[in-house]
Scaffold this motif. Structure first.
Motif, short mmCIF file in Angstrom:
data_model
loop_
_atom_site.label_atom_id
_atom_site.label_comp_id
_atom_site.label_asym_id
_atom_site.label_seq_id
_atom_site.Cartn_x
_atom_site.Cartn_y
_atom_site.Cartn_z
N ILE A 4 0.84 -1.20 0.00
CA ILE A 4 0.00 0.00 0.00
C ILE A 4 0.87 1.24 0.00
O ILE A 4 1.72 1.43 0.88
CB ILE A 4 -0.93 0.02 1.23
N LEU A 5 0.66 2.10 -0.98
CA LEU A 5 1.39 3.36 -1.09
C LEU A 5 0.46 4.50 -0.67
O LEU A 5 -0.66 4.59 -1.16
CB LEU A 5 1.87 3.57 -2.52
N VAL A 6 0.96 5.35 0.20
CA VAL A 6 0.21 6.53 0.63
C VAL A 6 0.95 7.77 0.15
O VAL A 6 2.10 8.01 0.53
CB VAL A 6 0.06 6.58 2.17
N THR A 7 0.31 8.55 -0.71
CA THR A 7 0.89 9.83 -1.10
C THR A 7 0.44 10.89 -0.09
O THR A 7 -0.59 10.75 0.56
CB THR A 7 0.45 10.27 -2.51
N GLY A 8 1.24 11.94 0.05
CA GLY A 8 0.91 12.95 1.06
C GLY A 8 1.03 12.40 2.47
O GLY A 8 0.34 12.85 3.39
N ALA A 9 1.91 11.43 2.64
CA ALA A 9 2.00 10.71 3.91
C ALA A 9 2.52 11.57 5.05
O ALA A 9 2.32 11.23 6.22
CB ALA A 9 2.90 9.48 3.75
N ALA A 10 3.18 12.69 4.75
CA ALA A 10 3.69 13.57 5.81
C ALA A 10 2.65 14.58 6.26
O ALA A 10 2.94 15.38 7.16
CB ALA A 10 4.95 14.29 5.31
N GLY A 11 1.46 14.54 5.67
CA GLY A 11 0.43 15.53 6.01
C GLY A 11 -0.42 15.13 7.19
O GLY A 11 -0.19 14.12 7.86
N PHE A 12 -1.44 15.93 7.44
CA PHE A 12 -2.34 15.77 8.58
C PHE A 12 -2.95 14.38 8.66
O PHE A 12 -2.78 13.66 9.65
CB PHE A 12 -3.43 16.85 8.49
N VAL A 13 -3.62 13.94 7.61
CA VAL A 13 -4.30 12.64 7.64
C VAL A 13 -3.29 11.51 7.54
O VAL A 13 -3.46 10.46 8.16
CB VAL A 13 -5.35 12.55 6.52
N GLY A 14 -2.21 11.72 6.79
CA GLY A 14 -1.21 10.67 6.65
C GLY A 14 -0.68 10.19 7.99
O GLY A 14 -0.47 8.98 8.19
N GLY A 15 -0.46 11.12 8.91
CA GLY A 15 0.05 10.75 10.22
C GLY A 15 -0.89 9.86 11.01
O GLY A 15 -0.46 9.14 11.91
N HIS A 16 -2.18 9.90 10.66
CA HIS A 16 -3.16 9.07 11.36
C HIS A 16 -3.43 7.76 10.63
O HIS A 16 -3.77 6.76 11.27
CB HIS A 16 -4.47 9.86 11.53
N VAL A 17 -3.28 7.76 9.31
CA VAL A 17 -3.63 6.55 8.55
C VAL A 17 -2.47 5.56 8.47
O VAL A 17 -2.68 4.35 8.40
CB VAL A 17 -4.14 6.94 7.14
N LEU A 18 -1.22 6.04 8.48
CA LEU A 18 -0.09 5.13 8.35
C LEU A 18 -0.05 4.07 9.45
O LEU A 18 0.16 2.89 9.16
CB LEU A 18 1.23 5.91 8.32
N PRO A 19 -0.23 4.44 10.74
CA PRO A 19 -0.20 3.40 11.78
C PRO A 19 -1.31 2.36 11.60
O PRO A 19 -1.10 1.18 11.88
CB PRO A 19 -0.38 4.19 13.08
N LEU A 20 -2.48 2.80 11.15
CA LEU A 20 -3.59 1.86 10.96
C LEU A 20 -3.28 0.89 9.83
O LEU A 20 -3.56 -0.32 9.94
CB LEU A 20 -4.88 2.63 10.66
N ALA A 216 -9.50 10.42 13.19
CA ALA A 216 -9.34 8.98 13.42
C ALA A 216 -10.44 8.18 12.73
O ALA A 216 -10.19 7.08 12.21
CB ALA A 216 -9.33 8.68 14.92
N ASP A 217 -11.64 8.74 12.70
CA ASP A 217 -12.74 8.06 12.01
C ASP A 217 -12.57 8.10 10.50
O ASP A 217 -12.90 7.15 9.80
CB ASP A 217 -14.08 8.67 12.42
N VAL A 218 -12.05 9.20 9.98
CA VAL A 218 -11.79 9.30 8.55
C VAL A 218 -10.70 8.31 8.14
O VAL A 218 -10.84 7.56 7.16
CB VAL A 218 -11.40 10.74 8.16
N ALA A 219 -9.61 8.28 8.91
CA ALA A 219 -8.53 7.33 8.62
C ALA A 219 -9.04 5.89 8.70
O ALA A 219 -8.69 5.05 7.87
CB ALA A 219 -7.38 7.54 9.60
N GLY A 220 -9.91 5.63 9.67
CA GLY A 220 -10.48 4.29 9.79
C GLY A 220 -11.31 3.90 8.58
O GLY A 220 -11.28 2.75 8.13
N ALA A 221 -12.07 4.87 8.04
CA ALA A 221 -12.86 4.60 6.84
C ALA A 221 -11.96 4.26 5.66
O ALA A 221 -12.25 3.33 4.89
CB ALA A 221 -13.73 5.81 6.51
N TYR A 222 -10.86 4.99 5.51
CA TYR A 222 -9.92 4.70 4.42
C TYR A 222 -9.39 3.27 4.54
O TYR A 222 -9.33 2.53 3.55
CB TYR A 222 -8.75 5.68 4.44
N VAL A 223 -8.97 2.91 5.74
CA VAL A 223 -8.39 1.59 5.95
C VAL A 223 -9.43 0.49 5.72
O VAL A 223 -9.13 -0.55 5.12
CB VAL A 223 -7.77 1.50 7.36
N ASP A 224 -10.64 0.71 6.19
CA ASP A 224 -11.71 -0.27 5.96
C ASP A 224 -11.93 -0.51 4.46
O ASP A 224 -12.09 -1.66 4.02
CB ASP A 224 -13.02 0.20 6.59
#
Length: 319
Positions: A4-20, A216-224
């Protein structure tokens, strides 16, 4: 194994979605501008600008992602108004470079993070919108995202890459910068509490209704959704929203109740957007049906997290 590649990973949402994403056991890599705030163990990262087509293409060819979460882009409506040229360059030219890069990995799925802002004038219907509403964007940022959706619908089928469009609504949380309204309120309150600003909080229009989620809920939706990429139809579109519109005034009231000192409120003309939409909210029933997702972070907890984060950012400079 999923890659899985995340672009914009250093941004606001990236910091929350990478650990998930890392917790799913997938191989995860991020790219972005600058350094991320904290990189989970096992996650690879490279500083790559999407406008650097050669570097982007080489990285994608080397990593060969099975899924891409495209977070990168300029996300501030206010910033897009003052710098429309840069918004179009980053949000569309950068996207075109990504399309060229993913041509090397047919069979992957691109999750394009668009925005609930694309609905624009459709919000004048006065109720939460489903994905069936016709987008009628009203500002540069929203238009750049809507054009991005159209570009991907046109080009990705030609290279064998599946598209899933994500339309998140307003989200708040630790790490968000003060170009966004709730982070701005929290930052001002933190400085007032610390004695670094007079006890006056500047605001724009407080009567508008908006649909907020904790990041956290937005990041969770992405991961789901990424976890179900194989079952999602090509061209799927998902709102990510609470469906609960709140006035900006009520958000400010919630933060004010948590403030440690009193302050006055002053309307700053430069913070008032002309022709503001009175109510903007989304219906996320399709997302719930596809994944079972629903918001988990209580609104009171979301506000507390934002204000505590704003206070913590001031702490290193104290003493």
């Amino acid at each position: 194994m999923r890659r899985i590649l995340v672009t914009g990973a250093a941004g606001f949402v990236g910091g929350h979605v990478l650990p998930l994403l890392a917790a799913t056991g997938a191989r995860v890599a991020g790219i972005g501008r600058g350094a991320p705030r904290g990189l989970p163990e096992g996650v690879a990262y490279e500083s790559i600008d999407l406008l650097d087509e050669a570097a982007l293409t080489a990285f994608v060819a080397r990593f060969r992602p099975t899924e891409i979460l495209h977070l990168a882009g300029l996300a501030s409506v206010g910033q897009s108004a003052t710098g429309p040229g840069q918004t179009w360059r980053v949000n569309v030219n950068g996207l075109m470079n990504l399309v060229a890069a993913v041509a090397a990995v047919p069979g992957c799925t691109l999750f394009f993070v668009s925005s609930g802002e694309v609905y624009g004038s459709a919000f004048l219907a006065g109720h939460a919108l489903t994905e069936e509403a016709e987008p009628l964007p009203r500002n540069t940022y929203a238009r750049s995202k809507w054009v991005g959706e159209q570009v991907l619908h046109d080009l990705l089928p030609r290279i064998g890459v599946k598209l899933v469009v994500l339309r998140p609504f307003n989200h708040i949380g630790p790490g968000q910068d003060e170009r966004f309204v709730v982070a701005s309120f929290a930052g001002q309150i933190a400085r007032i509490e610390a004695g670094r600003a007079p006890p006056v909080l500047e605001v724009g229009n407080l009567s508008s209704y908006r649909d907020f989620l904790d990041v956290a809920d937005v990041a969770g939706a992405y991961v789901d959704l990424i976890g179900r990429s194989e079952s999602l139809a090509d061209g799927s579109v998902f709102n990510i929203s609470s469906g609960v519109p709140r006035t900006i005034a009520s958000v400010l009231d919630g933060l004010r109740a948590r403030a440690r000192v009193p302050f006055e409120i002053r309307i700053a003309p430069e913070r008032v957007r002309p022709n503001e939409i009175p109510l903007a909210a989304g219906d996320a029933s399709r997302l719930h049906e596809a994944t079972g997702w629903q918001p988990r972070v209580a609104w009171d907890d979301a506000l507390t997290r934002v204000l505590d984060d704003a206070r913590a950012r001031l702490a290193p400079a104290e003493g």
